[in-house]
Scaffold this motif. Structure first.
Motif, PDB file in Angstrom:
ATOM      1  N   GLU A  73      41.375   9.138 142.738  1.00 38.80           N
ATOM      2  CA  GLU A  73      41.486   7.777 142.318  1.00 38.80           C
ATOM      3  C   GLU A  73      39.650   8.022 141.989  1.00 38.80           C
ATOM      4  O   GLU A  73      39.030   8.034 142.927  1.00 38.80           O
ATOM      5  N   PRO A  74      38.779   8.981 140.747  1.00 40.65           N
ATOM      6  CA  PRO A  74      39.452   9.083 139.089  1.00 40.65           C
ATOM      7  C   PRO A  74      40.004  10.609 139.642  1.00 40.65           C
ATOM      8  O   PRO A  74      39.833  11.231 141.478  1.00 40.65           O
ATOM      9  N   PRO A  75      41.089  11.056 139.586  1.00 40.48           N
ATOM     10  CA  PRO A  75      41.705  12.456 139.762  1.00 40.48           C
ATOM     11  C   PRO A  75      40.773  13.834 139.384  1.00 40.48           C
ATOM     12  O   PRO A  75      39.958  13.162 138.743  1.00 40.48           O
ATOM     13  N   LEU A  76      41.015  14.541 140.115  1.00 40.83           N
ATOM     14  CA  LEU A  76      39.990  15.370 140.420  1.00 40.83           C
ATOM     15  C   LEU A  76      41.168  17.207 139.737  1.00 40.83           C
ATOM     16  O   LEU A  76      41.931  16.737 140.340  1.00 40.83           O
ATOM     17  N   CYS A  77      40.408  17.733 139.194  1.00 40.11           N
ATOM     18  CA  CYS A  77      40.511  18.917 138.798  1.00 40.11           C
ATOM     19  C   CYS A  77      40.002  19.892 139.096  1.00 40.11           C
ATOM     20  O   CYS A  77      38.326  20.327 139.358  1.00 40.11           O
ATOM     21  N   ASP A  78      40.959  21.166 139.654  1.00 40.48           N
ATOM     22  CA  ASP A  78      40.146  22.515 139.959  1.00 40.48           C
ATOM     23  C   ASP A  78      40.658  23.525 139.558  1.00 40.48           C
ATOM     24  O   ASP A  78      41.716  22.977 138.847  1.00 40.48           O
ATOM     25  N   CYS A  79      39.827  24.498 139.313  1.00 41.91           N
ATOM     26  CA  CYS A  79      40.294  25.572 138.469  1.00 41.91           C
ATOM     27  C   CYS A  79      40.345  26.863 139.168  1.00 41.91           C
ATOM     28  O   CYS A  79      39.989  26.430 140.118  1.00 41.91           O
ATOM     29  N   TYR A  80      41.389  27.428 138.794  1.00 42.87           N
ATOM     30  CA  TYR A  80      42.032  28.117 139.824  1.00 42.87           C
ATOM     31  C   TYR A  80      41.890  30.240 138.970  1.00 42.87           C
ATOM     32  O   TYR A  80      41.975  31.162 139.558  1.00 42.87           O
ATOM     33  N   GLY A  81      41.330  29.801 137.654  1.00 40.43           N
ATOM     34  CA  GLY A  81      41.445  30.884 136.858  1.00 40.43           C
ATOM     35  C   GLY A  81      40.691  30.689 135.623  1.00 40.43           C
ATOM     36  O   GLY A  81      40.863  30.398 135.365  1.00 40.43           O
ATOM     37  N   VAL A  82      40.293  32.178 134.891  1.00 43.46           N
ATOM     38  CA  VAL A  82      38.983  31.478 134.138  1.00 43.46           C
ATOM     39  C   VAL A  82      40.392  33.325 132.961  1.00 43.46           C
ATOM     40  O   VAL A  82      40.574  34.045 133.369  1.00 43.46           O
ATOM     41  N   LEU A  83      40.890  32.749 131.586  1.00 41.12           N
ATOM     42  CA  LEU A  83      41.909  34.125 130.802  1.00 41.12           C
ATOM     43  C   LEU A  83      40.573  35.062 131.031  1.00 41.12           C
ATOM     44  O   LEU A  83      42.022  36.089 130.976  1.00 41.12           O
ATOM     45  N   SER A  84      40.135  35.473 131.018  1.00 44.58           N
ATOM     46  CA  SER A  84      38.751  36.190 130.826  1.00 44.58           C
ATOM     47  C   SER A  84      38.625  37.195 131.559  1.00 44.58           C
ATOM     48  O   SER A  84      38.725  38.763 131.887  1.00 44.58           O
ATOM     49  N   THR A  85      39.551  37.005 133.352  1.00 48.30           N
ATOM     50  CA  THR A  85      39.151  37.891 134.435  1.00 48.30           C
ATOM     51  C   THR A  85      41.166  37.955 134.220  1.00 48.30           C
ATOM     52  O   THR A  85      40.797  38.519 135.587  1.00 48.30           O
ATOM     53  N   GLU A  86      41.677  38.115 133.493  1.00 49.39           N
ATOM     54  CA  GLU A  86      43.243  38.753 133.722  1.00 49.39           C
ATOM     55  C   GLU A  86      43.209  39.964 133.877  1.00 49.39           C
ATOM     56  O   GLU A  86      43.048  40.854 133.546  1.00 49.39           O
ATOM     57  N   GLU A  87      44.111  40.259 135.016  1.00 51.88           N
ATOM     58  CA  GLU A  87      44.619  41.323 135.397  1.00 51.88           C
ATOM     59  C   GLU A  87      45.859  41.723 135.813  1.00 51.88           C
ATOM     60  O   GLU A  87      46.757  41.262 136.174  1.00 51.88           O
ATOM     61  N   PRO A  88      46.686  42.328 134.199  1.00 50.59           N
ATOM     62  CA  PRO A  88      48.061  42.573 134.738  1.00 50.59           C
ATOM     63  C   PRO A  88      48.661  43.743 135.147  1.00 50.59           C
ATOM     64  O   PRO A  88      47.532  44.701 135.701  1.00 50.59           O
ATOM     65  N   GLY A  89      49.727  43.596 135.946  1.00 52.11           N
ATOM     66  CA  GLY A  89      50.383  44.194 136.755  1.00 52.11           C
ATOM     67  C   GLY A  89      51.944  44.307 136.977  1.00 52.11           C
ATOM     68  O   GLY A  89      52.181  43.073 135.657  1.00 52.11           O
ATOM     69  N   PHE A  90      52.290  44.764 137.232  1.00 53.40           N
ATOM     70  CA  PHE A  90      53.923  44.688 136.909  1.00 53.40           C
ATOM     71  C   PHE A  90      55.192  45.322 138.616  1.00 53.40           C
ATOM     72  O   PHE A  90      54.104  46.370 139.664  1.00 53.40           O
ATOM     73  N   PHE A  91      55.889  44.612 138.620  1.00 53.32           N
ATOM     74  CA  PHE A  91      56.996  44.295 139.664  1.00 53.32           C
ATOM     75  C   PHE A  91      57.736  46.121 139.550  1.00 53.32           C
ATOM     76  O   PHE A  91      57.702  46.611 138.232  1.00 53.32           O
ATOM     77  N   PRO A  92      58.524  46.798 140.031  1.00 48.13           N
ATOM     78  CA  PRO A  92      58.891  48.119 140.712  1.00 48.13           C
ATOM     79  C   PRO A  92      60.054  47.534 139.738  1.00 48.13           C
ATOM     80  O   PRO A  92      61.033  46.753 139.533  1.00 48.13           O
ATOM     81  N   ASP A  93      60.728  49.059 138.855  1.00 53.11           N
ATOM     82  CA  ASP A  93      61.573  48.997 138.949  1.00 53.11           C
ATOM     83  C   ASP A  93      62.011  48.547 137.273  1.00 53.11           C
ATOM     84  O   ASP A  93      63.217  47.077 136.889  1.00 53.11           O
ATOM     85  N   ASP A  94      60.953  47.866 136.502  1.00 53.31           N
ATOM     86  CA  ASP A  94      60.926  46.799 135.368  1.00 53.31           C
ATOM     87  C   ASP A  94      61.380  45.204 135.637  1.00 53.31           C
ATOM     88  O   ASP A  94      61.997  44.868 134.887  1.00 53.31           O
ATOM     89  N   LYS A  95      60.570  44.750 136.583  1.00 45.73           N
ATOM     90  CA  LYS A  95      61.154  43.956 136.627  1.00 45.73           C
ATOM     91  C   LYS A  95      60.473  42.581 136.659  1.00 45.73           C
ATOM     92  O   LYS A  95      60.647  41.094 137.065  1.00 45.73           O
TER      93      LYS A  95
END
Length: 243
Positions: A73-95
Motif C-alpha cells: 500500500e500503495p502497490p509497487l510495480c517492477d519491470c523485468y523486461g523491455v520489448l526492444s531487448t527481445e532475443e529469441p531462441g529455440f528448444f531442441p527438436d522444435d519443441k
C-alpha cells in the motif's frame, strides 16, 4: 567430440520465428495476460507492451513487457523486461520458442524469459521462477509448435526428401527370412559344440543330423521332378506282358 557433434546438430535444428504461427497472441495494452503467484500479480504480453494498471503510476519503462506487482500500500510495480531487448531462441527438436528480455534500471538490472512450449492443448501460463532480478514464465500452447511445411512435390513419389522421411517397414517375407537365418545360426552354433563335446564326434559328423543334410539335395531334386512330372511327357510306358 561426440557431445560437440550432438550440440551442433541441435543448434542446426533451431528454426526461425517465421516457422511458427504467432498470430492473435499479442493483446491490447490494457488487457495483458495476468496471473497471481504468492501474492504477486504477474502481467505480461506476448511480444507486446503492457500498459499500467489504474492504481499504478510507474513501472520502470513505458516499453515494459513483464510486470510484477506487489501487494503493498500503495502497490509497487517492477519491470523485468523491455520489448526492444527481445532475443529469441529455440528448444531442441522444435519443441518451442524461448524469448529473452532484459530491463536495465537505475539501481536494478532484471531479466525475463518466456518459455513458449509446443503442446497439443493450451494451458495457462505460470511462473517457474520469480526472484529480485529474474522471472521465468512457462506457457504451453499449440502455437508453440512449428507450422507444418507444405509439400513442394505432392505428386512426385520419387522425391528424395520423401524417401528420406518415409518409414520403411519390413515385409512378412523379410521377417520370416530373418527368423530363419537366426534359427539356422543358433542351430549350428549350439549343435556343433554339443556333438563334439557330448558325443565325441569330429569332422562332418559334428553337424547335427548330418544324414539329413547329406540327403537334402537329393530330396529337393526328387521333389522338383515330382512336381514337374505332370507337365513332362514320359518317353517310356507300360509294356504288355504275354503269358
Amino acid at each position: 567430440m561426440i557431445l560437440f557433434l550432438l550440440l551442433s546438430i541441435q543448434i542446426c535444428r533451431a528454426t526461425d520465428l517465421k516457422d511458427f504461427d504467432l498470430s492473435n497472441l499479442t493483446r491490447e495494452l490494457d488487457d495483458p495476460y495476468t496471473f497471481t503467484d504468492n501474492e504477486k500479480v504477474v502481467r505480461f504480453n506476448f511480444r507486446g507492451k503492457v500498459g499500467l494498471r489504474d492504481d499504478i503510476t510507474t513501472c520502470g519503462d513505458d516499453d515494459c513487457i513483464f510486470q510484477v506487482i506487489y501487494d503493498t500500500e500503495p502497490p509497487l510495480c517492477d519491470c523485468y523486461g523491455v520489448l526492444s531487448t527481445e532475443e529469441p531462441g529455440f528448444f531442441p527438436d522444435d519443441k518451442g520458442i524461448i524469448l529473452n528480455y532484459e530491463y536495465r534500471g537505475e539501481y536494478w538490472n532484471r531479466t525475463a524469459e518466456l518459455d513458449f512450449k509446443c503442446s497439443k492443448s493450451e494451458k495457462s501460463p505460470f511462473a517457474t521462477l520469480i526472484s529480485n532480478n529474474r522471472i521465468i514464465i512457462e506457457w504451453n500452447h499449440p502455437q508453440g509448435c512449428p507450422k507444418s511445411k507444405p509439400d513442394p512435390n505432392p505428386d512426385n513419389p520419387n522425391d528424395p526428401n520423401k524417401k528420406k522421411d518415409s518409414k520403411k517397414k519390413l515385409s512378412f517375407g523379410s521377417i520370416m527370412l530373418i527368423i530363419f537365418s537366426v534359427l539356422l545360426v543358433v542351430y549350428f552354433a549350439a549343435g556343433i559344440p554339443l556333438m563334439h563335446f557330448a558325443f565325441k564326434k569330429s569332422g562332418l559328423e559334428m553337424i547335427p543330423f548330418i544324414g539329413f543334410w547329406k540327403c537334402l539335395p537329393g530330396l529337393v531334386i526328387d521333389g522338383v521332378k515330382f512336381c514337374l512330372s505332370p507337365c513332362i511327357k514320359s518317353k517310356g510306358g507300360y509294356t504288355n506282358v504275354k503269358d
